[in-house]
Motif scaffolding. Structure first.
Motif: not given
Length: 350
Positions: A313-330
């Motif tokens: 109801p108050r909106g959202v924050l959207i952020v890029q994630d470098d590690a998903n969970p490994t750095s620079e993978v997926d």
């Protein structure tokens, strides 16, 4: 996740990853409040630093059919629904940053040295590439959009510290005829490199990040006014290099908050939107309760939107994630309930 709280084995792994990618991870002892992610988008399957910047398009006729746009700086623009599922991919080249106003999105396209323009159809919730505007400068890097009356502004930023402002008459669309109305030297220190920026039309200001220095403010009503520093890395309010993505949560009567990614410390700094832009708190984005969404590290681009969404109801924050969970993978994008951020930092619900 705070660097200082990691177990030794995890710390070693992060340090090895940092060496492999030439990243610098900062633990300066400044405390940050943890806030859990709510959900995530589908991954950009593959290796390398690919995902960069998101933008939320709020559907004006059916809010549940809103979209998340996300740049892939190797390939093009990905489109996701509010469950995080990918619905569309536009192969438009190496786009780095993206922003939205009304039903028009713009992206900085390094491959074509241009601004890429997109329209979004509210009935079909589909994105259409309208075309590209050559910027006559190498490597458009960041970009942000503004809408004042019927004038749509697109502002690409560059690694030489400059920002261009292009103006497009909305009534002329889908015909593209933007005019370059200003080129401003914003970067003054360090390596000058700019990326993140955001228009605050209500208060007549534009915020811009100089990656090795801090946050600047431009006067939207008089672009000839010299840029003013809002905060610096040296002031130790939470910023570190690189100063990356930024956006604003809009409240009532011009109030709200500016959120800035302090990339190398895996954290986000929140400021009052109105002058004197006091720092209001620092937070990190952690894994959710059941561990189905991992923690966020090394964020580049981000987007904030105060439009009420289903379940948020108050909106959202959207952020890029470098590690998903490994750095620079997926790599992908994580979504955070703004209500959780308000509660964690004690922000007023204005």
């Amino acid at each position: 996740m705070k660097f200082s709280t990691l177990a030794l084995s995890t710390t070693s792994a992060l340090l090895l990853a940092a060496c492999a990618t030439d990243d610098v991870w900062v633990d300066d002892g400044i405390p940050a409040t943890p806030v859990a992610a709510s959900f995530e988008t589908a991954p950009m399957v593959g290796f390398g630093d690919r995902a960069d910047d998101p933008a939320l398009w709020a559907n004006p006729t059916n809010i549940s059919n809103s979209l998340i746009l996300g740049t892939n700086k190797d390939e093009g623009l990905h489109v996701y629904d509010l469950s995080g599922a990918e619905t569309q991919f536009l192969d438009v080249g190496a786009v780095n940053n993206v922003d939205v106003r009304a039903n028009i999105a713009v992206a900085s396209n390094d491959e074509t040295r241009s601004i890429s323009w997109f329209s979004i159809d509210a009935e079909t919730a589909s994105v259409i590439h309208l075309g590209d505007t050559p910027t006559q400068k190498d490597e458009p890097y960041g970009i942000c959009a503004g809408l004042v009356g019927s004038t749509y502004y697109a502002m690409p930023t560059y690694k030489d510290g400059k920002a261009q402002i292009w103006a497009q008459d909305m009534s002329s669309l889908p015909t593209l005829a933007p005019e370059l109305i200003a080129e401003i030297q914003v970067g003054q220190f360090g390596q000058l490199q700019l990326e993140g920026c955001v228009f605050d039309e209500t208060n007549g200001q534009i915020f811009v990040g100089e990656e090795e220095h801090g946050v600047w403010k431009l006067d939207l009503n008089d672009l000839s006014v010299a840029p003013v520093t809002i905060d610096t890395i040296a002031a130790a309010n939470g910023l570190v290099a690189d100063v990356e993505g930024m956006d604003i949560w809009e409240g009532e009567n011009g109030e709200g908050y500016l959120v800035v990614s302090a990339q190398a410390a895996n954290r986000f700094v929140v400021y009052d939107l109105q002058a004197p832009h006091a720092a209001r708190g620092i937070f990190t984005v952690t894994a959710n309760a059941d561990g189905s969404v991992d923690a966020v590290t090394h964020t580049d681009g981000l987007d904030v939107n105060s439009t009420p969404l289903p379940g948020y109801p108050r909106g959202v924050l959207i952020v890029q994630d470098d590690a998903n969970p490994t750095s620079e993978v997926d790599q992908n994008f994580k979504v955070v309930d703004w209500t959780a951020i308000e509660a964690a930092l004690g922000l007023s619900a204005n």
